[in-house]
Write a protein that holds these residues in place. Structure first.
Motif, PDB file in Angstrom:
ATOM      1  N   UNK A   1      21.728  82.249  79.965  1.00 36.97           N
ATOM      2  CA  UNK A   1      22.960  81.553  80.350  1.00 36.97           C
ATOM      3  C   UNK A   1      22.970  80.094  79.891  1.00 36.97           C
ATOM      4  N   UNK A   2      21.857  79.635  79.329  1.00 39.90           N
ATOM      5  CA  UNK A   2      21.810  78.258  78.847  1.00 39.90           C
ATOM      6  C   UNK A   2      21.610  77.259  79.967  1.00 39.90           C
ATOM      7  N   UNK A   3      22.119  76.051  79.757  1.00 36.24           N
ATOM      8  CA  UNK A   3      22.028  74.975  80.744  1.00 36.24           C
ATOM      9  C   UNK A   3      23.410  74.360  80.897  1.00 36.24           C
ATOM     10  N   UNK A   4      23.867  74.238  82.126  1.00 33.30           N
ATOM     11  CA  UNK A   4      25.192  73.690  82.395  1.00 33.30           C
ATOM     12  C   UNK A   4      25.105  72.227  82.802  1.00 33.30           C
ATOM     13  N   UNK A   5      26.018  71.439  82.263  1.00 32.32           N
ATOM     14  CA  UNK A   5      26.145  70.030  82.647  1.00 32.32           C
ATOM     15  C   UNK A   5      27.151  69.974  83.788  1.00 32.32           C
ATOM     16  N   UNK A   6      26.682  69.651  84.993  1.00 33.49           N
ATOM     17  CA  UNK A   6      27.540  69.759  86.176  1.00 33.49           C
ATOM     18  C   UNK A   6      27.519  68.467  86.990  1.00 33.49           C
ATOM     19  N   UNK A   7      28.605  68.223  87.690  1.00 34.20           N
ATOM     20  CA  UNK A   7      28.690  67.079  88.600  1.00 34.20           C
ATOM     21  C   UNK A   7      27.936  67.382  89.885  1.00 34.20           C
TER      22      UNK A   7
ATOM     23  N   UNK B   1      33.804  64.774  81.780  1.00 35.01           N
ATOM     24  CA  UNK B   1      33.754  66.200  82.122  1.00 35.01           C
ATOM     25  C   UNK B   1      33.937  67.093  80.902  1.00 35.01           C
ATOM     26  N   UNK B   2      34.920  66.770  80.060  1.00 31.66           N
ATOM     27  CA  UNK B   2      35.211  67.629  78.913  1.00 31.66           C
ATOM     28  C   UNK B   2      34.051  67.616  77.916  1.00 31.66           C
ATOM     29  N   UNK B   3      33.477  66.448  77.682  1.00 28.40           N
ATOM     30  CA  UNK B   3      32.324  66.379  76.793  1.00 28.40           C
ATOM     31  C   UNK B   3      31.157  67.163  77.373  1.00 28.40           C
ATOM     32  N   UNK B   4      30.934  67.022  78.695  1.00 29.06           N
ATOM     33  CA  UNK B   4      29.856  67.765  79.339  1.00 29.06           C
ATOM     34  C   UNK B   4      30.058  69.265  79.239  1.00 29.06           C
ATOM     35  N   UNK B   5      31.297  69.711  79.425  1.00 30.63           N
ATOM     36  CA  UNK B   5      31.597  71.135  79.277  1.00 30.63           C
ATOM     37  C   UNK B   5      31.340  71.590  77.842  1.00 30.63           C
ATOM     38  N   UNK B   6      31.653  70.701  76.896  1.00 33.85           N
ATOM     39  CA  UNK B   6      31.401  71.024  75.500  1.00 33.85           C
ATOM     40  C   UNK B   6      29.924  71.205  75.209  1.00 33.85           C
ATOM     41  N   UNK B   7      29.094  70.363  75.814  1.00 34.43           N
ATOM     42  CA  UNK B   7      27.647  70.488  75.652  1.00 34.43           C
ATOM     43  C   UNK B   7      27.167  71.811  76.254  1.00 34.43           C
ATOM     44  N   UNK B   8      27.658  72.131  77.453  1.00 33.82           N
ATOM     45  CA  UNK B   8      27.267  73.386  78.118  1.00 33.82           C
ATOM     46  C   UNK B   8      27.634  74.589  77.258  1.00 33.82           C
TER      47      UNK B   8
ATOM     48  N   UNK C   1      26.076  72.978  67.510  1.00 32.78           N
ATOM     49  CA  UNK C   1      27.340  72.343  67.117  1.00 32.78           C
ATOM     50  C   UNK C   1      28.448  72.919  67.981  1.00 32.78           C
ATOM     51  N   UNK C   2      29.300  72.036  68.501  1.00 32.07           N
ATOM     52  CA  UNK C   2      30.391  72.473  69.361  1.00 32.07           C
ATOM     53  C   UNK C   2      31.520  71.459  69.342  1.00 32.07           C
ATOM     54  N   UNK C   3      32.351  71.509  70.374  1.00 28.93           N
ATOM     55  CA  UNK C   3      33.544  70.666  70.443  1.00 28.93           C
ATOM     56  C   UNK C   3      33.486  69.795  71.684  1.00 28.93           C
ATOM     57  N   UNK C   4      33.636  68.479  71.472  1.00 32.46           N
ATOM     58  CA  UNK C   4      33.720  67.538  72.583  1.00 32.46           C
ATOM     59  C   UNK C   4      35.162  67.262  72.933  1.00 32.46           C
ATOM     60  N   UNK C   5      35.417  66.089  73.491  1.00 29.21           N
ATOM     61  CA  UNK C   5      36.782  65.722  73.863  1.00 29.21           C
ATOM     62  C   UNK C   5      37.633  65.437  72.638  1.00 29.21           C
ATOM     63  N   UNK C   6      37.094  64.679  71.679  1.00 24.40           N
ATOM     64  CA  UNK C   6      37.883  64.226  70.536  1.00 24.40           C
ATOM     65  C   UNK C   6      37.502  64.890  69.224  1.00 24.40           C
ATOM     66  N   UNK C   7      36.253  65.288  69.101  1.00 25.89           N
ATOM     67  CA  UNK C   7      35.802  65.810  67.813  1.00 25.89           C
ATOM     68  C   UNK C   7      34.513  66.590  68.027  1.00 25.89           C
ATOM     69  N   UNK C   8      33.819  66.854  66.936  1.00 25.65           N
ATOM     70  CA  UNK C   8      32.611  67.667  67.002  1.00 25.65           C
ATOM     71  C   UNK C   8      31.478  66.956  67.745  1.00 25.65           C
ATOM     72  N   UNK C   9      30.692  67.742  68.460  1.00 20.03           N
ATOM     73  CA  UNK C   9      29.415  67.298  69.011  1.00 20.03           C
ATOM     74  C   UNK C   9      28.346  68.203  68.416  1.00 20.03           C
ATOM     75  N   UNK C  10      27.134  67.704  68.309  1.00 20.74           N
ATOM     76  CA  UNK C  10      26.103  68.481  67.622  1.00 20.74           C
ATOM     77  C   UNK C  10      24.731  67.970  68.015  1.00 20.74           C
ATOM     78  N   UNK C  11      23.699  68.666  67.584  1.00 17.58           N
ATOM     79  CA  UNK C  11      22.342  68.251  67.903  1.00 17.58           C
ATOM     80  C   UNK C  11      21.350  69.362  67.663  1.00 17.58           C
ATOM     81  N   UNK C  12      20.198  69.259  68.339  1.00 14.76           N
ATOM     82  CA  UNK C  12      19.133  70.250  68.230  1.00 14.76           C
ATOM     83  C   UNK C  12      18.518  70.442  69.609  1.00 14.76           C
ATOM     84  N   UNK C  13      18.032  71.660  69.850  1.00 11.20           N
ATOM     85  CA  UNK C  13      17.333  71.940  71.095  1.00 11.20           C
ATOM     86  C   UNK C  13      16.096  72.753  70.762  1.00 11.20           C
TER      87      UNK C  13
END
Length: 247
Positions: free
Chosen positions: A189-195, A215-222, A128-140
């Motif tokens: 270090x996890x996994x980074x979402x990068x351009x 970009x902001x959502x991707x950074x939130x996922x990272x 669970x984290x923060x995207x551009x507008x609101x919470x993002x979440x999931x499972x890994x």
């Protein structure tokens, strides 16, 4: 001259009373409907949660079959304390991650699901984290080396369709499969979402392709992945059967 009887339905008082009665009736119907449907909605949410957990280890199922398969493949559902110890008597499924994140780290519980699929062991971690507008979440899910990602699912509350909302798409989720969460020195270090990920087939670079315009959502996922996984490091360090060298 004979007076005409007053039509009470045309008076302000009648209109006001009629409006009050309608508001009460509509409110009562809505409240009754919400109360009646709440158990069904709760059950749908519960089954969807099981679906998402199973999806990370490659088990795709209909909602109606999720519980049966969940009970078959999920062998342990535990919650951890900050030091990696198991919180006795707490089922991971009952932990509300949104509420836990509002607590200091030392007071949080960290839910963990352990699956066995055809003899292979997987660790499934809620995100669970923060995207551009609101919470993002999931499972890994991690393979038994606790370094290689088996699968991931993501969802969001309010990301932009076609941009940040693309985190729910299969192509994005599949890009995490077989990525490593530790670097070559053994640091998590996890996994980074990068351009402009140079080589998407390189599963040892801790990177996946970003979503164009998000970009902001991707950074939130990272950030979400690295922050959540680090919380489980004390537990993984205590496991004697883990094959990866953890710093």
């Amino acid at each position: 001259m004979e007076e005409k009887p007053v039509n009470k339905t045309n008076t302000n008082g009648y209109t006001f009373m009629f409006s009050i009665i309608m508001v009460v009736v509509v409110a009562s119907v809505l409240a009754f409907t919400a109360t009646t449907l709440q158990p069904i909605q709760n059950e749908n949410v519960r089954q969807e949660k099981m679906q998402n957990i199973l999806a990370t280890v490659g088990i795709e199922t209909e909602r109606s079959e999720a519980e049966e398969l969940y009970n078959e493949y999920i062998t342990e559902t535990i919650a951890l304390n900050e030091d990696g110890s198991v919180a006795e008597g707490t089922d991971a499924f009952t932990v509300d991650l949104a509420k836990e994140l509002k607590k200091p780290g030392a007071e949080q519980l960290y839910p963990l699901y352990i699956a066995n699929v055809e003899g292979a062991k997987y660790y499934i971690i809620p995100l669970r984290g923060k995207g551009l507008w609101d919470a993002i979440f999931g499972y890994i899910s991690l393979k038994d080396d606790v370094n290689t990602i088996k699968g991931a699912v993501f969802d969001h509350k309010g990301e932009t369709p076609g941009l940040g909302g693309e985190i729910t798409q299969m192509w994005f989720k599949q890009s995490f499969a077989d990525e490593k969460i530790f670097d070559s020195s053994g640091n998590l270090i996890g996994v980074s979402v990068v351009k402009g990920n140079v080589d998407p087939t390189n599963k040892d670079d801790n990177k996946v392709d970003a979503i164009s315009g998000a970009t902001i959502t991707g950074d939130g996922v990272s950030d979400m992945i690295s922050e959540r996984l680090l919380r489980y490091l004390p537990y993984f360090k205590k496991q004697t059967d883990i094959k990866v060298a953890i710093q």
